[in-house]
Design a protein around this motif. Structure first.
Motif, short mmCIF file in Angstrom:
data_model
loop_
_atom_site.label_atom_id
_atom_site.label_comp_id
_atom_site.label_asym_id
_atom_site.label_seq_id
_atom_site.Cartn_x
_atom_site.Cartn_y
_atom_site.Cartn_z
N ARG A 1 -14.31 -2.94 -1.07
CA ARG A 1 -14.30 -1.53 -1.45
C ARG A 1 -15.21 -0.72 -0.54
NH1 ARG A 1 -14.32 -3.00 -7.64
NH2 ARG A 1 -14.02 -5.03 -6.64
N THR A 2 -14.69 0.43 -0.14
CA THR A 2 -15.52 1.30 0.70
C THR A 2 -16.17 2.34 -0.21
OG1 THR A 2 -13.58 2.66 1.09
CG2 THR A 2 -14.08 1.02 2.75
N ASP A 3 -17.06 3.11 0.35
CA ASP A 3 -17.77 4.09 -0.47
C ASP A 3 -16.89 5.30 -0.82
OD1 ASP A 3 -20.03 2.60 -0.52
OD2 ASP A 3 -20.79 3.44 1.36
N SER A 4 -15.98 5.58 0.10
CA SER A 4 -15.14 6.75 -0.14
C SER A 4 -14.25 6.53 -1.36
CB SER A 4 -14.27 7.03 1.08
OG SER A 4 -13.33 5.99 1.23
N GLY B 1 -6.36 7.33 -2.69
CA GLY B 1 -5.64 6.25 -2.02
C GLY B 1 -6.29 4.91 -2.30
N ASP B 2 -7.61 4.86 -2.21
CA ASP B 2 -8.34 3.64 -2.50
C ASP B 2 -8.12 3.17 -3.92
OD1 ASP B 2 -9.31 3.44 -0.03
OD2 ASP B 2 -11.40 3.94 -0.50
N ALA B 3 -8.12 4.11 -4.84
CA ALA B 3 -7.94 3.75 -6.25
C ALA B 3 -6.57 3.13 -6.47
CB ALA B 3 -8.12 4.98 -7.14
N VAL C 1 0.86 -1.18 0.00
CA VAL C 1 0.00 0.00 0.00
C VAL C 1 0.90 1.23 0.00
CG1 VAL C 1 -1.79 1.24 1.24
CG2 VAL C 1 -1.78 -1.25 1.24
N GLN C 2 1.05 1.81 -1.16
CA GLN C 2 2.00 2.90 -1.32
C GLN C 2 1.29 4.17 -1.72
OE1 GLN C 2 5.37 2.75 -0.85
NE2 GLN C 2 5.22 0.63 -0.13
N LYS C 3 1.92 5.26 -1.37
CA LYS C 3 1.32 6.57 -1.64
C LYS C 3 1.36 6.94 -3.12
CE LYS C 3 3.43 9.50 1.20
NZ LYS C 3 4.12 8.96 2.38
N PHE C 4 2.47 6.60 -3.76
CA PHE C 4 2.67 7.13 -5.12
C PHE C 4 2.05 6.22 -6.16
CE2 PHE C 4 6.12 8.91 -2.57
CZ PHE C 4 5.78 10.25 -2.72
N ILE C 5 1.49 6.84 -7.14
CA ILE C 5 0.79 6.10 -8.19
C ILE C 5 1.76 5.17 -8.91
CG2 ILE C 5 -0.41 6.36 -10.41
CD1 ILE C 5 -1.86 8.70 -9.27
N GLY C 6 1.33 3.92 -9.02
CA GLY C 6 2.15 2.96 -9.75
C GLY C 6 3.17 2.24 -8.89
N GLU C 7 3.37 2.73 -7.69
CA GLU C 7 4.41 2.17 -6.82
C GLU C 7 4.04 0.76 -6.31
OE1 GLU C 7 6.67 4.79 -5.57
OE2 GLU C 7 7.78 3.71 -4.02
N VAL D 1 -4.77 1.50 -4.22
CA VAL D 1 -4.79 0.16 -3.62
C VAL D 1 -5.47 -0.82 -4.57
CG1 VAL D 1 -5.76 -1.24 -1.74
CG2 VAL D 1 -4.71 0.97 -1.23
N GLN D 2 -6.56 -0.35 -5.17
CA GLN D 2 -7.29 -1.16 -6.12
C GLN D 2 -6.40 -1.56 -7.31
OE1 GLN D 2 -10.22 -1.94 -5.15
NE2 GLN D 2 -10.62 -3.28 -6.91
N ARG D 3 -5.63 -0.62 -7.79
CA ARG D 3 -4.71 -0.91 -8.91
C ARG D 3 -3.69 -1.96 -8.52
NH1 ARG D 3 -5.29 4.32 -10.98
NH2 ARG D 3 -4.07 5.27 -9.32
N THR D 4 -3.18 -1.85 -7.30
CA THR D 4 -2.19 -2.82 -6.83
C THR D 4 -2.81 -4.22 -6.80
OG1 THR D 4 -1.17 -1.11 -5.49
CG2 THR D 4 -0.62 -3.37 -4.93
N MET D 5 -4.04 -4.28 -6.29
CA MET D 5 -4.75 -5.55 -6.25
C MET D 5 -4.94 -6.13 -7.65
SD MET D 5 -5.99 -7.53 -4.08
CE MET D 5 -6.03 -9.11 -4.88
N MET D 6 -5.33 -5.29 -8.61
CA MET D 6 -5.53 -5.75 -9.99
C MET D 6 -4.22 -6.29 -10.56
SD MET D 6 -8.63 -5.38 -10.11
CE MET D 6 -8.88 -6.07 -11.74
#
Ligand code: ATP
Length: 270
Positions: free
Chosen positions: A126-129, A133-135, A88-94, A137-142
């Motif tokens: 997935r939460t409603d918010s 950050g959630d997006a 779970v990283q802050k930067f996109i793509g990390e 995490v979602q990318r990492t999961m995918m």
């Protein structure tokens, strides 16, 4: 950075005989992880795909990491561990990059067992918010799921994940072809507790009066990790007293100490 996030153990030393009280879970892990690594032709002949990923779930300290290490050891595989929280990283793509690195490293070192602890950190419902950050995490999961889809053709890599929060997981990761073999790893029952006591005192100098059966009865709700610390604590009482054997009383004192400090932390939590 890679070295920091991942723990690589070329030849783990944990064996099945170091694991107590969860024989059924050991059997299931061997069937799902060891058999496909050692005997892939058998699966091909019968015409079934081995499970893609194995998910171990249950309370903390019950032996999930040990199980993954032991199966890597017994199949002479490299053990590669990554914590979900690291993904779970802050930067996109990390996060996705770490996942790619993880699988790349595994294919360089195959046969390999990839162990992802705290999978809930990247695979929570997935939460409603809809925060960014959630997006991410979602990318990492995918990315993780797509790597899992790909590795069937890539050879001898098996993947095991673990969680204490099974209820929090997104069902998407449990579908066929993903983490499709679930193994619950509970706290040990009384016989299991006795076995674990014996395992952790194998190298200790134990007095004749120690009654492991009676002790196991008293350790209601203890995890394997709790029992391991109890044995160390008992040894400490002997050392403080300058004795070379550990007595039943040492174990009882250790238990009282642990249970008193549990009560304190329960009270602090309230
Ligand atoms: P967590 O969910 O907190 O990561 P875990 O289930 O992965 O925990 P382990 O890391 O495998 O737990 O166990 C921690 C330690 O507790 C082990 O190194 C071992 O000393 C002891 N232990 C736990 N379970 C068992 C067991 N079933 N048999 C013997 N020892 C155990």
């Amino acid at each position: 950075a890679r070295a920091q996030a991942m723990e690589v153990d070329e030849s783990p030393t944990v064996t099945y005989s170091d694991i107590g009280g969860i024989d059924e879970q050991v059997r299931e892990v061997r069937e799902a992880v060891e058999d496909p690594l050692v005997n892939p032709e058998q699966f091909a002949k019968v015409g079934v795909d081995p499970p893609s990923g194995v998910l171990l779930h249950g309370p903390p300290g019950t032996g999930k990491t040990m199980l993954a290490k032991a199966v890597a050891n017994e199949t002479d595989a490299t053990f590669i561990k990554m914590a979900g929280s690291e993904l779970v990283q802050k930067f996109i793509g990390e996060g996705s990059r770490l996942v790619r690195d993880l699988f790349e490293l595994a294919s360089e070192r195959e046969p390999a067992v990839i162990f992802i602890d705290e999978i809930d950190a990247v695979a929570a419902k997935r939460t409603d918010s809809k925060t960014s950050g959630d997006a991410e995490v979602q990318r990492t999961m995918m990315q993780l799921l797509s790597e899992m889809d790909g590795f069937e053709d890539r050879g001898e890599i098996r993947i095991i994940a673990a969680t204490n929060r099974f209820d929090m997981l997104d069902e998407a990761i449990l579908r066929p072809g993903r983490f499709d073999r679930l193994i619950e790893v509970p706290k040990p029952a009384v016989e299991g507790r006795e076995q674990i006591l014996r395992i952790h005192t194998r190298n200790m100098n134990i007095a004749d009066d120690v009654d492991f059966e009676a002790l196991a009865e008293e350790l209601d709700d203890y995890s394997g990790a709790d029992i391991a610390s109890l044995t160390t604590e008992a040894g400490m009482y002997a050392i403080r007293d300058e004795r070379t054997t550990v007595t039943h009383e040492d174990f009882e004192q250790a238990r009282e100490k642990i249970e008193a400090s549990d009560d304190d932390s329960d009270a602090a939590a309230r």
